[in-house]
Write an enzyme that holds these catalytic residues in place. Structure first.
Site, PDB file in Angstrom:
ATOM      1  N   ASP A  16       0.995  -9.365 -18.908  1.00 30.06           N
ATOM      2  CA  ASP A  16       1.507  -8.007 -18.702  1.00 30.06           C
ATOM      3  C   ASP A  16       2.413  -7.676 -19.883  1.00 30.06           C
ATOM      4  O   ASP A  16       3.441  -8.327 -20.090  1.00 30.06           O
ATOM      5  CB  ASP A  16       2.295  -8.006 -17.387  1.00 30.06           C
ATOM      6  CG  ASP A  16       2.963  -6.666 -17.097  1.00 30.06           C
ATOM      7  OD1 ASP A  16       2.947  -5.764 -17.967  1.00 30.06           O
ATOM      8  OD2 ASP A  16       3.524  -6.549 -15.990  1.00 30.06           O
ATOM      9  N   ILE A  17       2.055  -6.665 -20.652  1.00 30.81           N
ATOM     10  CA  ILE A  17       2.787  -6.371 -21.898  1.00 30.81           C
ATOM     11  C   ILE A  17       4.220  -5.918 -21.620  1.00 30.81           C
ATOM     12  O   ILE A  17       5.080  -6.049 -22.492  1.00 30.81           O
ATOM     13  CB  ILE A  17       2.015  -5.335 -22.747  1.00 30.81           C
ATOM     14  CG1 ILE A  17       2.462  -5.402 -24.209  1.00 30.81           C
ATOM     15  CG2 ILE A  17       2.142  -3.926 -22.184  1.00 30.81           C
ATOM     16  CD1 ILE A  17       1.536  -4.687 -25.171  1.00 30.81           C
ATOM     17  N   GLY A  38      -2.430   3.256 -16.018  1.00 28.03           N
ATOM     18  CA  GLY A  38      -2.708   2.121 -16.888  1.00 28.03           C
ATOM     19  C   GLY A  38      -1.454   1.545 -17.521  1.00 28.03           C
ATOM     20  O   GLY A  38      -0.371   1.545 -16.926  1.00 28.03           O
ATOM     21  N   VAL A  39      -1.603   1.109 -18.749  1.00 25.70           N
ATOM     22  CA  VAL A  39      -0.497   0.434 -19.433  1.00 25.70           C
ATOM     23  C   VAL A  39       0.644   1.432 -19.680  1.00 25.70           C
ATOM     24  O   VAL A  39       1.827   1.059 -19.646  1.00 25.70           O
ATOM     25  CB  VAL A  39      -1.011  -0.253 -20.716  1.00 25.70           C
ATOM     26  CG1 VAL A  39      -1.373   0.713 -21.815  1.00 25.70           C
ATOM     27  CG2 VAL A  39      -0.004  -1.280 -21.216  1.00 25.70           C
ATOM     28  N   ASP A  40       0.322   2.692 -19.916  1.00 23.53           N
ATOM     29  CA  ASP A  40       1.323   3.750 -20.137  1.00 23.53           C
ATOM     30  C   ASP A  40       2.254   3.864 -18.925  1.00 23.53           C
ATOM     31  O   ASP A  40       3.490   3.832 -19.058  1.00 23.53           O
ATOM     32  CB  ASP A  40       0.548   5.070 -20.374  1.00 23.53           C
ATOM     33  CG  ASP A  40       1.379   6.178 -20.984  1.00 23.53           C
ATOM     34  OD1 ASP A  40       2.589   5.969 -21.196  1.00 23.53           O
ATOM     35  OD2 ASP A  40       0.815   7.254 -21.244  1.00 23.53           O
ATOM     36  N   SER A 123      -7.473   1.987 -25.735  1.00 19.36           N
ATOM     37  CA  SER A 123      -8.662   2.821 -25.439  1.00 19.36           C
ATOM     38  C   SER A 123      -9.713   2.164 -24.541  1.00 19.36           C
ATOM     39  O   SER A 123     -10.710   2.810 -24.222  1.00 19.36           O
ATOM     40  CB  SER A 123      -9.363   3.298 -26.733  1.00 19.36           C
ATOM     41  OG  SER A 123      -8.694   4.413 -27.286  1.00 19.36           O
ATOM     42  N   THR A 124      -9.511   0.908 -24.125  1.00 22.53           N
ATOM     43  CA  THR A 124     -10.589   0.242 -23.368  1.00 22.53           C
ATOM     44  C   THR A 124     -10.440   0.371 -21.854  1.00 22.53           C
ATOM     45  O   THR A 124     -11.213  -0.222 -21.109  1.00 22.53           O
ATOM     46  CB  THR A 124     -10.702  -1.246 -23.742  1.00 22.53           C
ATOM     47  OG1 THR A 124      -9.487  -1.907 -23.379  1.00 22.53           O
ATOM     48  CG2 THR A 124     -10.959  -1.422 -25.223  1.00 22.53           C
ATOM     49  N   GLY A 125      -9.424   1.137 -21.415  1.00 18.58           N
ATOM     50  CA  GLY A 125      -9.273   1.391 -19.981  1.00 18.58           C
ATOM     51  C   GLY A 125      -9.848   2.756 -19.651  1.00 18.58           C
ATOM     52  O   GLY A 125     -11.047   3.006 -19.798  1.00 18.58           O
ATOM     53  N   TYR A 127      -9.881   5.382 -21.283  1.00 15.51           N
ATOM     54  CA  TYR A 127     -10.531   6.063 -22.402  1.00 15.51           C
ATOM     55  C   TYR A 127     -11.927   5.531 -22.711  1.00 15.51           C
ATOM     56  O   TYR A 127     -12.621   6.077 -23.567  1.00 15.51           O
ATOM     57  CB  TYR A 127      -9.640   6.047 -23.654  1.00 15.51           C
ATOM     58  CG  TYR A 127      -8.512   7.074 -23.628  1.00 15.51           C
ATOM     59  CD1 TYR A 127      -8.272   7.853 -22.494  1.00 15.51           C
ATOM     60  CD2 TYR A 127      -7.702   7.275 -24.740  1.00 15.51           C
ATOM     61  CE1 TYR A 127      -7.246   8.789 -22.475  1.00 15.51           C
ATOM     62  CE2 TYR A 127      -6.680   8.224 -24.726  1.00 15.51           C
ATOM     63  CZ  TYR A 127      -6.446   8.970 -23.592  1.00 15.51           C
ATOM     64  OH  TYR A 127      -5.438   9.906 -23.577  1.00 15.51           O
TER      65      TYR A 127
HETATM   66  P1  ADP Z   1      -6.507   3.853 -22.505  1.00 18.12           P
HETATM   67  O1  ADP Z   1      -6.273   5.206 -21.903  1.00 18.12           O
HETATM   68  O2  ADP Z   1      -6.086   3.769 -23.968  1.00 18.12           O
HETATM   69  O3  ADP Z   1      -7.888   3.348 -22.274  1.00 18.12           O
HETATM   70  P2  ADP Z   1      -5.415   2.179 -20.341  1.00 18.12           P
HETATM   71  O4  ADP Z   1      -3.991   1.959 -20.011  1.00 18.12           O
HETATM   72  O5  ADP Z   1      -6.270   2.880 -19.347  1.00 18.12           O
HETATM   73  O6  ADP Z   1      -5.420   2.910 -21.785  1.00 18.12           O
HETATM   74  O7  ADP Z   1      -6.111   0.794 -20.672  1.00 18.12           O
HETATM   75  C1  ADP Z   1      -5.889   0.071 -21.855  1.00 18.12           C
HETATM   76  C2  ADP Z   1      -5.901  -1.406 -21.550  1.00 18.12           C
HETATM   77  O8  ADP Z   1      -4.613  -1.792 -21.049  1.00 18.12           O
HETATM   78  C3  ADP Z   1      -6.917  -1.815 -20.475  1.00 18.12           C
HETATM   79  O9  ADP Z   1      -7.610  -2.959 -20.956  1.00 18.12           O
HETATM   80  C4  ADP Z   1      -6.029  -2.167 -19.286  1.00 18.12           C
HETATM   81  O10 ADP Z   1      -6.606  -3.189 -18.502  1.00 18.12           O
HETATM   82  C5  ADP Z   1      -4.788  -2.680 -19.970  1.00 18.12           C
HETATM   83  N1  ADP Z   1      -3.537  -2.721 -19.199  1.00 18.12           N
HETATM   84  C6  ADP Z   1      -3.190  -2.019 -18.086  1.00 18.12           C
HETATM   85  N2  ADP Z   1      -1.939  -2.367 -17.700  1.00 18.12           N
HETATM   86  C7  ADP Z   1      -1.481  -3.305 -18.589  1.00 18.12           C
HETATM   87  C8  ADP Z   1      -0.290  -4.067 -18.744  1.00 18.12           C
HETATM   88  N3  ADP Z   1       0.751  -3.949 -17.891  1.00 18.12           N
HETATM   89  N4  ADP Z   1      -0.201  -4.958 -19.786  1.00 18.12           N
HETATM   90  C9  ADP Z   1      -1.216  -5.082 -20.658  1.00 18.12           C
HETATM   91  N5  ADP Z   1      -2.374  -4.401 -20.577  1.00 18.12           N
HETATM   92  C10 ADP Z   1      -2.509  -3.517 -19.554  1.00 18.12           C
END
Ligand code: ADP
Length: 178
Positions: A16-17, A38-40, A123-125, A127
């Site tokens: 988890d970042i 997502g990560v945002d 971008s792999t979630g 997007y």
């Molecule tokens: P995007 O809109 O750029 O595709 P997302 O957040 O939907 O961004 O996904 C980007 C990547 O981040 C995906 O592979 C997702 O599984 C991953 N992700 C989601 N939450 C976390 C986290 N807490 N730490 C690291 N990676 C994450």
């Protein structure tokens, strides 16, 4: 998996970042810098409202570019918000924009004296960028940057959220670093 190229360690971990202790973590933001899922969402939830306050001072951020804010309550002192491309069919400059998102983030880190940085898989979630292709672009862009900016960064880490992402990035690193 970890390799060293010059004085820079490139490391791939599953995790988890928001828990990273690098000086900066990178957010896969949207172009309005409005927060989201997502990560945002995870970064804003863990880092607290100060991050969004600073995001509001920017007038958004176009795909391929990056901006920097505080890390708020995170262990990381800074968040670099970059905007990856939404993947449609591969003919809309997606690859160029994804490469640019990584390069803009690395440039901004170096300009701010940051030596350790962690990326998610941009971008792999939501997007929809195909994972293997995105992994190849991410790894190649980092390797190229590190070679042409020797000594600027001591650690570039990818924090991957799933086994499949870790595998895709590991395969790309094995292939491109050899
Ligand atoms: P995007 O809109 O750029 O595709 P997302 O957040 O939907 O961004 O996904 C980007 C990547 O981040 C995906 O592979 C997702 O599984 C991953 N992700 C989601 N939450 C976390 C986290 N807490 N730490 C690291 N990676 C994450």
């Amino acid at each position: 998996m970890e390799i060293k190229t010059g004085s820079t360690v490139i490391s791939l971990i599953k995790g988890d970042i928001t828990l990273e202790e690098t000086e900066a973590i990178v957010n896969a933001a949207n172009s309005r810098l409005a927060g989201g899922g997502g990560v945002d969402g995870a970064i804003h939830a863990a880092g607290g409202p100060q991050i969004m306050e600073e995001c509001r001072m920017y007038n958004g951020c176009p795909a391929g570019k990056a901006v920097i804010t505080t890390g708020g309550n995170l262990k990381a002192r800074h968040v670099i918000h970059t905007v990856g491309p939404v993947y449609r069919d591969g003919s809309r400059s997606e690859a160029t924009l994804l490469e640019s998102a990584y390069r803009s983030s690395l440039d901004l880190a170096v300009k701010n004296g940051i030596k350790t940085i962690a990326f998610p898989s941009i971008s792999t979630g939501a997007y929809g960028y195909p994972l293997e292709e995105a992994a190849g672009i991410a790894i190649k862009t980092v390797l190229d940057f590190v070679k042409s900016n020797k000594g600027a960064l001591s650690l570039v880490r990818f924090v991957l959220f799933s086994d499949s992402a870790l595998k895709a990035y590991s395969n790309a690193l094995k292939k491109l670093a050899s």
